[in-house]
Design a protein around this motif. Sequence first.
Motif, PDB file in Angstrom:
ATOM      1  N   VAL A  99       4.956  -4.582  -2.830  1.00 19.16           N
ATOM      2  CA  VAL A  99       4.781  -4.270  -1.105  1.00 19.16           C
ATOM      3  C   VAL A  99       2.873  -4.403  -1.227  1.00 19.16           C
ATOM      4  CG1 VAL A  99       4.962  -3.934   1.279  1.00 19.16           C
ATOM      5  CG2 VAL A  99       7.375  -3.720  -0.773  1.00 19.16           C
ATOM      6  N   LEU A 100       2.912  -5.544  -0.686  1.00 17.36           N
ATOM      7  CA  LEU A 100       1.169  -5.941  -0.738  1.00 17.36           C
ATOM      8  C   LEU A 100       0.804  -5.963   1.074  1.00 17.36           C
ATOM      9  CD1 LEU A 100       1.487  -8.515  -3.070  1.00 17.36           C
ATOM     10  CD2 LEU A 100      -0.209  -6.641  -3.551  1.00 17.36           C
ATOM     11  N   THR A 101      -0.253  -5.418   0.823  1.00 10.54           N
ATOM     12  CA  THR A 101      -1.009  -5.091   2.840  1.00 10.54           C
ATOM     13  C   THR A 101      -0.714  -6.417   2.634  1.00 10.54           C
ATOM     14  OG1 THR A 101      -2.750  -4.926   3.902  1.00 10.54           O
ATOM     15  CG2 THR A 101      -3.196  -5.290   1.846  1.00 10.54           C
ATOM     16  N   CYS A 153      -3.157   4.977  -5.479  1.00 10.38           N
ATOM     17  CA  CYS A 153      -4.776   5.016  -4.657  1.00 10.38           C
ATOM     18  C   CYS A 153      -4.438   4.927  -3.559  1.00 10.38           C
ATOM     19  CB  CYS A 153      -5.111   3.722  -5.127  1.00 10.38           C
ATOM     20  SG  CYS A 153      -6.881   4.035  -4.778  1.00 10.38           S
ATOM     21  N   HIS A 154      -4.658   4.122  -2.477  1.00 11.53           N
ATOM     22  CA  HIS A 154      -4.765   4.226  -1.034  1.00 11.53           C
ATOM     23  C   HIS A 154      -2.977   3.850  -0.212  1.00 11.53           C
ATOM     24  CE1 HIS A 154      -8.721   3.808  -1.284  1.00 11.53           C
ATOM     25  NE2 HIS A 154      -8.863   4.417  -0.251  1.00 11.53           N
ATOM     26  N   ALA A 155      -2.254   3.688  -1.717  1.00 11.65           N
ATOM     27  CA  ALA A 155      -0.650   2.811  -0.840  1.00 11.65           C
ATOM     28  C   ALA A 155       0.369   3.948  -0.313  1.00 11.65           C
ATOM     29  CB  ALA A 155      -0.330   2.158  -2.416  1.00 11.65           C
ATOM     30  N   PRO A 156      -0.324   5.914  -1.079  1.00 11.46           N
ATOM     31  CA  PRO A 156       0.784   7.004  -0.692  1.00 11.46           C
ATOM     32  C   PRO A 156       0.383   6.731   1.005  1.00 11.46           C
ATOM     33  CG  PRO A 156      -0.833   7.361  -2.816  1.00 11.46           C
ATOM     34  CD  PRO A 156      -1.108   6.260  -2.308  1.00 11.46           C
ATOM     35  N   GLY A 157      -0.692   6.778   1.476  1.00  8.07           N
ATOM     36  CA  GLY A 157      -1.396   6.093   2.927  1.00  8.07           C
ATOM     37  C   GLY A 157       0.704   5.272   3.462  1.00  8.07           C
ATOM     38  N   ALA A 158       1.651   4.389   2.999  1.00  9.11           N
ATOM     39  CA  ALA A 158       2.660   4.062   2.748  1.00  9.11           C
ATOM     40  C   ALA A 158       3.764   5.083   4.119  1.00  9.11           C
ATOM     41  CB  ALA A 158       2.706   2.516   2.300  1.00  9.11           C
ATOM     42  N   ASP A 174      -1.898  -1.387   8.097  1.00 10.73           N
ATOM     43  CA  ASP A 174      -1.358  -1.838   8.212  1.00 10.73           C
ATOM     44  C   ASP A 174       0.902  -1.535   8.146  1.00 10.73           C
ATOM     45  OD1 ASP A 174      -0.954  -2.735   5.476  1.00 10.73           O
ATOM     46  OD2 ASP A 174      -0.178  -5.256   6.368  1.00 10.73           O
ATOM     47  N   LEU A 175       0.058  -1.237   6.725  1.00  9.14           N
ATOM     48  CA  LEU A 175       1.615  -0.091   5.829  1.00  9.14           C
ATOM     49  C   LEU A 175       1.903   0.573   6.524  1.00  9.14           C
ATOM     50  CD1 LEU A 175       1.871  -2.233   2.187  1.00  9.14           C
ATOM     51  CD2 LEU A 175       2.896  -2.440   3.931  1.00  9.14           C
ATOM     52  N   ALA A 176       1.266   1.659   6.946  1.00  8.25           N
ATOM     53  CA  ALA A 176       0.766   3.324   7.029  1.00  8.25           C
ATOM     54  C   ALA A 176       1.983   3.002   7.893  1.00  8.25           C
ATOM     55  CB  ALA A 176      -0.339   3.870   7.009  1.00  8.25           C
ATOM     56  N   GLU A 177       1.354   1.946   9.072  1.00  9.23           N
ATOM     57  CA  GLU A 177       1.986   2.334  10.704  1.00  9.23           C
ATOM     58  C   GLU A 177       2.927   0.863  10.616  1.00  9.23           C
ATOM     59  OE1 GLU A 177       1.341   4.132  12.231  1.00  9.23           O
ATOM     60  OE2 GLU A 177      -0.306   4.724  11.864  1.00  9.23           O
ATOM     61  N   TYR A 202       4.018   0.032  -4.332  1.00 11.86           N
ATOM     62  CA  TYR A 202       3.093  -0.216  -3.180  1.00 11.86           C
ATOM     63  C   TYR A 202       1.719  -0.113  -4.210  1.00 11.86           C
ATOM     64  CZ  TYR A 202       6.132  -0.265   0.039  1.00 11.86           C
ATOM     65  OH  TYR A 202       7.112  -0.130   1.542  1.00 11.86           O
ATOM     66  N   PRO A 203       0.868  -0.995  -4.286  1.00 16.22           N
ATOM     67  CA  PRO A 203      -0.612  -0.898  -4.905  1.00 16.22           C
ATOM     68  C   PRO A 203      -1.658  -0.912  -3.787  1.00 16.22           C
ATOM     69  CG  PRO A 203       0.374  -3.306  -4.931  1.00 16.22           C
ATOM     70  CD  PRO A 203       1.150  -2.755  -4.837  1.00 16.22           C
ATOM     71  N   GLY A 204      -3.127  -0.447  -3.941  1.00 18.28           N
ATOM     72  CA  GLY A 204      -3.997   0.307  -2.930  1.00 18.28           C
ATOM     73  C   GLY A 204      -4.490  -1.045  -2.618  1.00 18.28           C
ATOM     74  N   GLY A 205      -6.027  -0.091  -2.297  1.00 18.46           N
ATOM     75  CA  GLY A 205      -6.886  -0.703  -1.509  1.00 18.46           C
ATOM     76  C   GLY A 205      -6.625  -0.392  -0.014  1.00 18.46           C
ATOM     77  N   HIS A 206      -8.225  -0.675   0.647  1.00 12.19           N
ATOM     78  CA  HIS A 206      -8.086   0.222   2.264  1.00 12.19           C
ATOM     79  C   HIS A 206      -6.713  -0.229   2.948  1.00 12.19           C
ATOM     80  CE1 HIS A 206     -11.604   2.435   0.492  1.00 12.19           C
ATOM     81  NE2 HIS A 206     -11.058   2.912   0.899  1.00 12.19           N
ATOM     82  N   GLY A 207      -6.320  -1.448   2.467  1.00 11.18           N
ATOM     83  CA  GLY A 207      -6.139  -2.257   3.533  1.00 11.18           C
ATOM     84  C   GLY A 207      -4.286  -1.762   4.189  1.00 11.18           C
ATOM     85  N   PRO A 208      -3.444  -1.178   3.358  1.00  9.30           N
ATOM     86  CA  PRO A 208      -2.287  -0.095   3.858  1.00  9.30           C
ATOM     87  C   PRO A 208      -2.580   0.751   4.801  1.00  9.30           C
ATOM     88  CG  PRO A 208      -2.446  -0.610   1.131  1.00  9.30           C
ATOM     89  CD  PRO A 208      -3.831  -0.974   1.535  1.00  9.30           C
TER      90      PRO A 208
END
Length: 228
Positions: free
Chosen positions: A6-8, A133-138, A108-111, A99-105
């Motif tokens: 799942v990508l942002t 990375c940032h994907a745990p934000g999801a 959008d994915l977090a919410e 889920y890969p990271g990058g700041h995008g998630p």
Amino acid sequence: MKILIVLTSHDKLGDTGHKTGFWIEEFATPYYHLLDQGVEITLASPAGGQPPIDPTSDKPENQTESTKRFKEDKELQKKLSKTLPLSEISAKDFDAVFYPGGHGPLWDLAESKVSTQLIEDFYQSGKPVSFVCHAPGALKHAKDANGEYLVKGKKVTGFTNSEEALAGLTDVVPFLVEDMLKENGGEYSKAGDFQEYALEDGLLITGQNPASSEKVAELLLKQLEKKA
């Protein structure tokens, strides 16, 4: 084995006027690690179609063997341009999700209620859920069957506050991954800045940063092989 990645779909870095998206290394390294082991991979994103690439991840200093392979892989480029909309995805069709990271998630994915539900469906079906990375934000709103935060009482990691400070984006991101995981009751730990570090706690697998992406894929594959 069938794995969903799942990508942002989010490409704006807050109000900075700069672009963001997914981090190439965190997508390409796990993708090829899994693909080379014969895993069938499906790509999805909230909006479907081409997910945005974080331009910083495309800079020369951030290139690795897998990002170079990605650049030359016309078949993957075509596949990436046609990601399925998340709303069309069902956890029952896959063995695990990554889920890969990058700041995008973080935006959008977090919410995303669709993404959150998908994570919960995988987890409650006894299938591994993995993030780097940032994907745990999801995981921000994900709950377990008892209505507790999914990360509560579990060993987790993710992009650290100090790494975000080094990136100069502490005041830009909507929330800090480390803080959120702790606030939701996760047993958060980390290695040094940008050092490889990944954790597995039952079905939940998390990695700290781009350097940890291959380790997350290794842990995920081992879990699936045990079940096979």
